[in-house]
Motif scaffolding. Structure first.
Motif, PDB file in Angstrom:
ATOM      1  N   UNK A   1       0.762  -1.180  -0.126  1.00 61.21           N
ATOM      2  CA  UNK A   1      -0.579  -0.098  -0.014  1.00 61.21           C
ATOM      3  C   UNK A   1       1.302   1.394  -0.545  1.00 61.21           C
ATOM      4  N   UNK A   2       1.909   1.354   0.530  1.00 67.16           N
ATOM      5  CA  UNK A   2       2.832   2.694   0.691  1.00 67.16           C
ATOM      6  C   UNK A   2       3.953   3.025  -0.105  1.00 67.16           C
ATOM      7  N   UNK A   3       3.972   1.304  -1.199  1.00 65.04           N
ATOM      8  CA  UNK A   3       4.584   1.064  -2.575  1.00 65.04           C
ATOM      9  C   UNK A   3       4.059   1.815  -3.513  1.00 65.04           C
ATOM     10  N   UNK A   4       2.467   1.431  -3.560  1.00 62.12           N
ATOM     11  CA  UNK A   4       1.874   1.818  -4.321  1.00 62.12           C
ATOM     12  C   UNK A   4       0.991   3.588  -4.054  1.00 62.12           C
ATOM     13  N   UNK A   5       1.385   3.709  -3.253  1.00 62.48           N
ATOM     14  CA  UNK A   5       0.203   5.031  -2.910  1.00 62.48           C
ATOM     15  C   UNK A   5       1.373   5.968  -2.120  1.00 62.48           C
ATOM     16  N   UNK A   6       2.474   6.988  -2.880  1.00 65.55           N
ATOM     17  CA  UNK A   6       3.886   7.357  -2.423  1.00 65.55           C
ATOM     18  C   UNK A   6       3.228   8.587  -2.029  1.00 65.55           C
ATOM     19  N   UNK A   7       2.027   9.042  -2.303  1.00 66.40           N
ATOM     20  CA  UNK A   7       1.827  10.058  -1.072  1.00 66.40           C
ATOM     21  C   UNK A   7       1.254  10.008   0.313  1.00 66.40           C
ATOM     22  N   UNK A   8       1.319   8.681   0.708  1.00 67.26           N
ATOM     23  CA  UNK A   8       0.446   8.511   1.917  1.00 67.26           C
ATOM     24  C   UNK A   8       1.494   7.763   2.627  1.00 67.26           C
ATOM     25  N   UNK A   9       1.737   8.724   3.699  1.00 69.00           N
ATOM     26  CA  UNK A   9       2.201   8.119   5.172  1.00 69.00           C
ATOM     27  C   UNK A   9       1.958   7.371   6.033  1.00 69.00           C
ATOM     28  N   UNK A  10       0.457   8.176   6.477  1.00 67.44           N
ATOM     29  CA  UNK A  10      -0.359   7.408   7.855  1.00 67.44           C
ATOM     30  C   UNK A  10      -1.209   6.555   7.074  1.00 67.44           C
ATOM     31  N   UNK A  11      -1.547   5.446   7.535  1.00 71.91           N
ATOM     32  CA  UNK A  11      -2.744   4.301   6.821  1.00 71.91           C
ATOM     33  C   UNK A  11      -3.322   3.922   8.148  1.00 71.91           C
ATOM     34  N   UNK A  12      -4.767   4.068   7.746  1.00 75.66           N
ATOM     35  CA  UNK A  12      -5.591   3.301   9.347  1.00 75.66           C
ATOM     36  C   UNK A  12      -6.319   2.065   8.674  1.00 75.66           C
ATOM     37  N   UNK A  13      -7.779   1.426   9.260  1.00 75.10           N
ATOM     38  CA  UNK A  13      -8.583   0.409   8.964  1.00 75.10           C
ATOM     39  C   UNK A  13      -9.472   1.669   9.386  1.00 75.10           C
ATOM     40  N   UNK A  14      -9.910   2.275  10.847  1.00 75.50           N
ATOM     41  CA  UNK A  14     -10.882   3.848  10.600  1.00 75.50           C
ATOM     42  C   UNK A  14     -10.790   5.267  10.320  1.00 75.50           C
ATOM     43  N   UNK A  15     -11.544   5.384   9.817  1.00 71.31           N
ATOM     44  CA  UNK A  15     -11.084   7.005  10.114  1.00 71.31           C
ATOM     45  C   UNK A  15     -12.620   8.332   8.834  1.00 71.31           C
ATOM     46  N   UNK A  16     -12.270   9.191   8.982  1.00 65.08           N
ATOM     47  CA  UNK A  16     -12.451  10.111   8.534  1.00 65.08           C
ATOM     48  C   UNK A  16     -12.611  10.934   7.477  1.00 65.08           C
ATOM     49  N   UNK A  17     -13.108  11.672   6.487  1.00 68.37           N
ATOM     50  CA  UNK A  17     -13.022  12.601   5.290  1.00 68.37           C
ATOM     51  C   UNK A  17     -13.030  14.003   6.426  1.00 68.37           C
ATOM     52  N   UNK A  18     -13.565  13.991   7.044  1.00 69.45           N
ATOM     53  CA  UNK A  18     -14.257  15.192   7.636  1.00 69.45           C
ATOM     54  C   UNK A  18     -13.356  15.129   9.048  1.00 69.45           C
ATOM     55  N   UNK A  19     -12.961  16.410  10.343  1.00 78.59           N
ATOM     56  CA  UNK A  19     -12.992  16.667  11.040  1.00 78.59           C
ATOM     57  C   UNK A  19     -12.243  17.891  11.596  1.00 78.59           C
ATOM     58  N   UNK A  20     -13.917  18.284  12.527  1.00 80.20           N
ATOM     59  CA  UNK A  20     -14.047  20.335  12.586  1.00 80.20           C
ATOM     60  C   UNK A  20     -13.160  20.642  13.788  1.00 80.20           C
ATOM     61  N   UNK A  21     -13.015  21.854  14.039  1.00 72.33           N
ATOM     62  CA  UNK A  21     -12.516  21.901  15.788  1.00 72.33           C
ATOM     63  C   UNK A  21     -12.871  21.944  16.464  1.00 72.33           C
ATOM     64  N   UNK A  22     -14.342  21.159  16.595  1.00 75.96           N
ATOM     65  CA  UNK A  22     -15.007  20.867  17.678  1.00 75.96           C
ATOM     66  C   UNK A  22     -14.596  19.623  18.459  1.00 75.96           C
ATOM     67  N   UNK A  23     -14.473  20.374  19.796  1.00 71.59           N
ATOM     68  CA  UNK A  23     -14.113  18.817  20.130  1.00 71.59           C
ATOM     69  C   UNK A  23     -14.555  17.539  20.534  1.00 71.59           C
ATOM     70  N   UNK A  24     -14.572  16.565  20.301  1.00 69.98           N
ATOM     71  CA  UNK A  24     -14.804  15.710  19.478  1.00 69.98           C
ATOM     72  C   UNK A  24     -14.663  14.870  18.866  1.00 69.98           C
ATOM     73  N   UNK A  25     -14.459  13.577  18.867  1.00 70.50           N
ATOM     74  CA  UNK A  25     -14.052  12.276  18.490  1.00 70.50           C
ATOM     75  C   UNK A  25     -13.972  12.432  16.791  1.00 70.50           C
ATOM     76  N   UNK A  26     -12.913  11.134  16.357  1.00 70.80           N
ATOM     77  CA  UNK A  26     -12.632  10.994  14.334  1.00 70.80           C
ATOM     78  C   UNK A  26     -14.129  10.853  13.828  1.00 70.80           C
ATOM     79  N   UNK A  27     -15.223  10.149  15.102  1.00 72.41           N
ATOM     80  CA  UNK A  27     -16.240   9.340  14.770  1.00 72.41           C
ATOM     81  C   UNK A  27     -17.975  10.455  14.089  1.00 72.41           C
ATOM     82  N   UNK A  28     -17.544  11.307  14.851  1.00 74.53           N
ATOM     83  CA  UNK A  28     -18.651  12.160  15.519  1.00 74.53           C
ATOM     84  C   UNK A  28     -18.944  13.144  13.558  1.00 74.53           C
ATOM     85  N   UNK A  29     -19.057  12.302  12.840  1.00 74.64           N
ATOM     86  CA  UNK A  29     -19.450  13.124  11.318  1.00 74.64           C
ATOM     87  C   UNK A  29     -20.669  12.370  11.066  1.00 74.64           C
ATOM     88  N   UNK A  30     -20.973  12.953   9.679  1.00 77.52           N
ATOM     89  CA  UNK A  30     -22.130  11.842   9.214  1.00 77.52           C
ATOM     90  C   UNK A  30     -21.602  10.636   8.530  1.00 77.52           C
TER      91      UNK A  30
END
Length: 279
Positions: free
Chosen positions: A80-109
């Motif tokens: 995955x890292x070799x084929x996607x050289x612009x990626x430096x951090x990979x996980x198995x759960x996450x979000x494309x949104x994170x606001x400035x409010x003190x919430x978890x990564x999962x606190x989005x639609x």
């Protein structure tokens, strides 16, 4: 080589945990265990100690209560890292949104989330796999801390100005984006997680500290007003749940610190008083 870094709550790890890693990884690895059975370190300090001891070019921070289901997941991760050289951090759960409010990564639609995991929660076991289209890896702005694989050559360390055992995943995600590298979630690696994080007053106060320190970085995520309002409502609910009504009145004014939008502030203050008076 992959350096697997674990902050252990016990002075010895479960042999079944180590055997599972050894039998499934399929590539060269080392296991770097930081004994934190006496609570000597914060999670930020423990992971930094693991980085100092590590020899691999990929650093994999994982919880000690997981089980890998994917065979040769180490080889997959390297690919995955070799084929996607612009990626430096990979996980198995996450979000494309994170606001400035003190919430978890999962606190989005749900439409903004990407997840591939088998999760245990309150006696229930569920398989979650969504947020991917035709791709095997999707870009995110923040990932969950249960599994975080980082390219070591970025020379990133955790921010030890932060204390405790919360928001380290937000910290690492922000640090990678500051380096102009991408954060991603892969659906090629499946793990089973036998517990779920506990949300409480300590978590909320840690989240507030983190979001105050990192609000400029989070502001660059360019969240829209609908996303801010969604997260802001979650923040208000957490304040009322964990701090009680009286203290929550004080934290009402912190809304001003996490948004510059008059529309967002007005909507959230109205929501707060409706919740406060149980309307």
């Amino acid at each position: 080589m992959i350096s697997i870094i674990v902050c252990s709550r016990k002075n010895q790890i479960d042999p079944k945990f180590e055997d599972n890693i050894r039998n499934t990884i399929g590539s060269d690895f080392e296991l770097v265990i930081i004994d934190n059975s006496n609570n000597r370190y914060s999670i930020f300090e423990a992971y930094n100690a693991g980085i100092q001891k590590s020899k691999g070019d990929i650093l994999c921070f994982i919880h000690d209560d997981i089980l890998f289901h994917t065979e040769n997941w180490g080889m997959i991760l390297e690919s995955e890292f070799n084929e996607n050289t612009d990626y430096a951090l990979i996980g198995i759960a996450g979000s494309r949104v994170k606001t400035q409010f003190p919430t978890g990564w999962w606190d989005c639609e749900d439409q903004y989330k990407a997840i591939n995991i088998i999760q245990h929660e309150k006696g229930n076991v569920r398989r979650e796999c969504f947020g991917f289209e035709n791709e095997n890896i999707t870009e995110a702005v923040v990932i969950d801390g249960v599994f975080m694989a980082l390219k070591k050559d970025l020379n990133i360390v955790f921010d030890t100005r932060l204390e405790g055992f919360h928001c380290y995943d937000l910290n690492l995600s922000c640090a990678v984006i500051e380096k102009n590298k991408k954060v991603g979630v892969t659906k090629k690696i499946l793990i089973e997680h036998f517990s779920i994080g506990q949300l409480n007053k300590n978590w909320l106060l840690s989240a507030i500290v983190f979001h105050k320190k990192y609000r400029q970085q989070l502001k660059r995520n360019n969240s829209n007003s609908e996303q801010e309002i969604f997260a802001g409502k979650k923040y208000i609910e957490y304040c009322l749940q964990f701090l009680g009504k009286k203290k929550s009145l004080i934290y009402l004014f912190t809304i001003l610190q996490f948004s510059s939008s008059i529309k967002t502030i007005f909507t959230l203050e109205k929501y707060f008083f409706n919740k406060f008076f149980n309307k």
